[in-house]
Scaffold this motif. Structure first.
Motif, PDB file in Angstrom:
ATOM      1  N   ILE A  32     -11.846  45.979  -6.873  1.00 46.68           N
ATOM      2  CA  ILE A  32     -11.931  47.415  -6.550  1.00 46.68           C
ATOM      3  C   ILE A  32     -12.873  48.017  -7.577  1.00 46.68           C
ATOM      4  O   ILE A  32     -12.532  48.098  -8.765  1.00 46.68           O
ATOM      5  N   TRP A  33     -14.055  48.378  -7.132  1.00 46.52           N
ATOM      6  CA  TRP A  33     -15.099  48.820  -8.064  1.00 46.52           C
ATOM      7  C   TRP A  33     -15.185  50.349  -8.075  1.00 46.52           C
ATOM      8  O   TRP A  33     -15.726  50.957  -7.147  1.00 46.52           O
ATOM      9  N   LEU A  34     -14.638  50.960  -9.138  1.00 40.74           N
ATOM     10  CA  LEU A  34     -14.694  52.420  -9.262  1.00 40.74           C
ATOM     11  C   LEU A  34     -15.979  52.798  -9.995  1.00 40.74           C
ATOM     12  O   LEU A  34     -16.245  52.292 -11.087  1.00 40.74           O
ATOM     13  N   THR A  35     -16.765  53.662  -9.409  1.00 43.52           N
ATOM     14  CA  THR A  35     -18.000  54.117 -10.055  1.00 43.52           C
ATOM     15  C   THR A  35     -18.062  55.636 -10.020  1.00 43.52           C
ATOM     16  O   THR A  35     -17.626  56.253  -9.046  1.00 43.52           O
ATOM     17  N   GLY A  36     -18.577  56.214 -11.079  1.00 42.69           N
ATOM     18  CA  GLY A  36     -18.691  57.678 -11.121  1.00 42.69           C
ATOM     19  C   GLY A  36     -19.000  58.136 -12.543  1.00 42.69           C
ATOM     20  O   GLY A  36     -18.950  57.345 -13.495  1.00 42.69           O
ATOM     21  N   LEU A  37     -19.283  59.411 -12.648  1.00 41.58           N
ATOM     22  CA  LEU A  37     -19.640  60.009 -13.939  1.00 41.58           C
ATOM     23  C   LEU A  37     -18.505  59.871 -14.962  1.00 41.58           C
ATOM     24  O   LEU A  37     -17.342  59.691 -14.576  1.00 41.58           O
ATOM     25  N   SER A  38     -18.856  60.009 -16.225  1.00 42.12           N
ATOM     26  CA  SER A  38     -17.841  60.077 -17.267  1.00 42.12           C
ATOM     27  C   SER A  38     -16.956  61.298 -16.983  1.00 42.12           C
ATOM     28  O   SER A  38     -17.469  62.386 -16.715  1.00 42.12           O
ATOM     29  N   GLY A  39     -15.671  61.097 -16.995  1.00 45.47           N
ATOM     30  CA  GLY A  39     -14.744  62.206 -16.738  1.00 45.47           C
ATOM     31  C   GLY A  39     -14.455  62.439 -15.258  1.00 45.47           C
ATOM     32  O   GLY A  39     -13.703  63.350 -14.902  1.00 45.47           O
ATOM     33  N   SER A  40     -15.022  61.600 -14.399  1.00 44.66           N
ATOM     34  CA  SER A  40     -14.793  61.811 -12.960  1.00 44.66           C
ATOM     35  C   SER A  40     -13.368  61.406 -12.574  1.00 44.66           C
ATOM     36  O   SER A  40     -12.824  61.904 -11.582  1.00 44.66           O
ATOM     37  N   GLY A  41     -12.783  60.463 -13.315  1.00 46.47           N
ATOM     38  CA  GLY A  41     -11.398  60.072 -13.018  1.00 46.47           C
ATOM     39  C   GLY A  41     -11.196  58.571 -12.821  1.00 46.47           C
ATOM     40  O   GLY A  41     -10.123  58.147 -12.381  1.00 46.47           O
ATOM     41  N   LYS A  42     -12.184  57.775 -13.155  1.00 49.89           N
ATOM     42  CA  LYS A  42     -12.094  56.324 -12.922  1.00 49.89           C
ATOM     43  C   LYS A  42     -10.883  55.702 -13.633  1.00 49.89           C
ATOM     44  O   LYS A  42     -10.101  54.989 -13.007  1.00 49.89           O
ATOM     45  N   SER A  43     -10.764  55.963 -14.933  1.00 54.37           N
ATOM     46  CA  SER A  43      -9.680  55.337 -15.700  1.00 54.37           C
ATOM     47  C   SER A  43      -8.319  55.830 -15.226  1.00 54.37           C
ATOM     48  O   SER A  43      -7.371  55.042 -15.085  1.00 54.37           O
ATOM     49  N   THR A  44      -8.222  57.115 -14.972  1.00 50.24           N
ATOM     50  CA  THR A  44      -6.946  57.695 -14.523  1.00 50.24           C
ATOM     51  C   THR A  44      -6.495  57.044 -13.219  1.00 50.24           C
ATOM     52  O   THR A  44      -5.342  56.615 -13.086  1.00 50.24           O
ATOM     53  N   ILE A  45      -7.411  56.924 -12.275  1.00 45.79           N
ATOM     54  CA  ILE A  45      -7.066  56.342 -10.975  1.00 45.79           C
ATOM     55  C   ILE A  45      -6.747  54.853 -11.138  1.00 45.79           C
ATOM     56  O   ILE A  45      -5.788  54.342 -10.550  1.00 45.79           O
ATOM     57  N   ASN A 101      -7.361  35.230  -7.544  1.00 45.34           N
ATOM     58  CA  ASN A 101      -6.509  35.993  -6.607  1.00 45.34           C
ATOM     59  C   ASN A 101      -5.852  37.223  -7.233  1.00 45.34           C
ATOM     60  O   ASN A 101      -4.796  37.676  -6.791  1.00 45.34           O
ATOM     61  N   MET A 102      -6.491  37.760  -8.253  1.00 44.29           N
ATOM     62  CA  MET A 102      -6.015  39.009  -8.839  1.00 44.29           C
ATOM     63  C   MET A 102      -6.668  40.184  -8.120  1.00 44.29           C
ATOM     64  O   MET A 102      -7.742  40.039  -7.530  1.00 44.29           O
ATOM     65  N   ILE A 103      -6.035  41.327  -8.230  1.00 44.46           N
ATOM     66  CA  ILE A 103      -6.678  42.554  -7.778  1.00 44.46           C
ATOM     67  C   ILE A 103      -7.331  43.150  -9.024  1.00 44.46           C
ATOM     68  O   ILE A 103      -6.643  43.676  -9.900  1.00 44.46           O
ATOM     69  N   ALA A 104      -8.633  42.962  -9.139  1.00 46.45           N
ATOM     70  CA  ALA A 104      -9.359  43.447 -10.310  1.00 46.45           C
ATOM     71  C   ALA A 104      -9.798  44.880 -10.037  1.00 46.45           C
ATOM     72  O   ALA A 104     -10.423  45.165  -9.015  1.00 46.45           O
ATOM     73  N   ILE A 105      -9.419  45.768 -10.948  1.00 46.99           N
ATOM     74  CA  ILE A 105      -9.810  47.180 -10.794  1.00 46.99           C
ATOM     75  C   ILE A 105     -10.803  47.477 -11.910  1.00 46.99           C
ATOM     76  O   ILE A 105     -10.437  47.466 -13.088  1.00 46.99           O
ATOM     77  N   THR A 106     -12.047  47.715 -11.571  1.00 50.22           N
ATOM     78  CA  THR A 106     -13.037  47.987 -12.610  1.00 50.22           C
ATOM     79  C   THR A 106     -13.318  49.484 -12.687  1.00 50.22           C
ATOM     80  O   THR A 106     -13.358  50.176 -11.668  1.00 50.22           O
ATOM     81  N   ALA A 107     -13.472  49.959 -13.917  1.00 52.86           N
ATOM     82  CA  ALA A 107     -13.743  51.388 -14.144  1.00 52.86           C
ATOM     83  C   ALA A 107     -14.954  51.510 -15.070  1.00 52.86           C
ATOM     84  O   ALA A 107     -14.803  51.606 -16.295  1.00 52.86           O
ATOM     85  N   PHE A 108     -16.119  51.432 -14.474  1.00 51.82           N
ATOM     86  CA  PHE A 108     -17.388  51.540 -15.214  1.00 51.82           C
ATOM     87  C   PHE A 108     -18.235  52.619 -14.551  1.00 51.82           C
ATOM     88  O   PHE A 108     -18.245  52.719 -13.310  1.00 51.82           O
ATOM     89  N   ILE A 109     -18.974  53.352 -15.361  1.00 50.66           N
ATOM     90  CA  ILE A 109     -19.872  54.347 -14.761  1.00 50.66           C
ATOM     91  C   ILE A 109     -20.782  53.633 -13.767  1.00 50.66           C
ATOM     92  O   ILE A 109     -21.004  54.099 -12.671  1.00 50.66           O
ATOM     93  N   SER A 110     -21.286  52.482 -14.157  1.00 48.13           N
ATOM     94  CA  SER A 110     -22.203  51.677 -13.330  1.00 48.13           C
ATOM     95  C   SER A 110     -23.182  52.575 -12.568  1.00 48.13           C
ATOM     96  O   SER A 110     -23.110  52.673 -11.349  1.00 48.13           O
ATOM     97  N   PRO A 111     -24.102  53.207 -13.310  1.00 48.07           N
ATOM     98  CA  PRO A 111     -24.930  54.266 -12.719  1.00 48.07           C
ATOM     99  C   PRO A 111     -26.049  53.777 -11.799  1.00 48.07           C
ATOM    100  O   PRO A 111     -26.571  54.575 -11.027  1.00 48.07           O
ATOM    101  N   TYR A 112     -26.364  52.482 -11.874  1.00 45.21           N
ATOM    102  CA  TYR A 112     -27.501  52.010 -11.072  1.00 45.21           C
ATOM    103  C   TYR A 112     -27.046  51.293  -9.800  1.00 45.21           C
ATOM    104  O   TYR A 112     -26.245  50.354  -9.851  1.00 45.21           O
TER     105      TYR A 112
END
Ligand SMILES: Nc1ncnc2c1ncn2[C@@H]1O[C@H](COP(=O)(O)OS(=O)(=O)O)[C@@H](OP(=O)(O)O)[C@H]1O
Ligand SMILES: Nc1ncnc2c1ncn2[C@@H]1O[C@H](COP(=O)(O)OP(=O)(O)O)[C@@H](O)[C@H]1O
Length: 203
Positions: A32-45, A101-112
């Protein structure tokens, strides 16, 4: 492109496949690749998804930008090249987690966009769920959870995403979550519903 330096190496297959692990664990590993600005809510979610999954006996694990930069990626800064390498490494780690077989949740800005698309290509069909954690810059800046926007505006933090470095919005994410209009609970539910509807987990 990352240069292949190691030569004379050969892939050694195991006896157990991911399908064997799927049967054992009653969940289907995915990134599950969460991408978004700093403070958008990636870590919280990410934290809420991981918690909800565990409560329902599903194993998930968070790979968070701030945390990974304390260890594996401590030698990387925020230049475009370093961000690309950051995401490349995490893509490889997420691929291993997904195969385990893990559910990997990544929380990186990953801007590109290109970097995110490269990770998508690393994984098999259905193993990469790109989630755009969308939030207007002015809202992120108002939140300024770590005081970094203030420092970026003052020129104390260079190459800051949204201020002095770019963020390329996803064009075709599997999900978009607007955290300026949704609650944390609604955002989390949206992701969990997506996972259940597509058979990655069962509640
Ligand atoms: N220049 C600059 N730009 C953006 N972010 C910065 C910067 N310097 C430090 N930080 C902090 O590092 C966190 C982002 O790291 P990431 O690994 O997610 O970044 S990236 O994906 O490589 O762009 C980011 O965390 P989040 O706020 O959770 O996104 C910041 O806390
Ligand atoms: N729907 C939402 N989803 C996630 N965070 C939200 C939401 N609404 C408000 N927030 C708040 O926004 C902030 C996001 O910070 P954080 O999760 O650290 O962002 P990021 O990891 O993207 O830098 C938190 O203070 C959180 O409580």
């Amino acid at each position: 492109m990352t240069v292949q330096k190691a030569t004379n190496i050969k892939w050694h297959p195991g006896k157990i496949t991911k399908d064997d692990r799927v049967k054992l664990m009653k969940q289907k590993g995915v990134t599950i690749w969460l991408t978004g600005l700093s403070g958008s809510g990636k870590s919280t979610i990410a934290v809420e998804i991981e918690h909800a999954l565990l409560e329902n006996k599903h194993l998930a694990y968070i790979l968070d930008g701030d945390n990974i930069r304390h260890g594996l990626n401590k030698n990387l800064g925020f230049s475009p090249e370093d961000r690309t390498e950051n995401i490349r490494r995490i893509g490889e780690v997420a691929k291993l987690f997904t195969d385990a077989n893990m559910i990997a949740i990544t929380a990186f800005i990953s801007p590109y966009r290109q970097d995110r698309d490269n990770v998508r290509k690393l994984l098999k069909d259905g193993e990469f769920i790109e989630i755009y954690v969308k939030c207007p810059l002015d809202v992120c800046e108002q939140r300024d959870t770590k005081g970094l926007y203030k420092k970026a505006r003052a020129g104390e933090v260079k190459e800051f995403t949204g201020i002095s470095a770019p963020y390329e919005e996803p064009l075709h994410p599997e999900l978009t979550i607007d955290t300026s209009t949704m609650t944390v609970d609604e955002s989390t539910r949206t992701v969990l519903n997506y996972l259940e509807a597509r058979g990655y987990v069962k509640f």
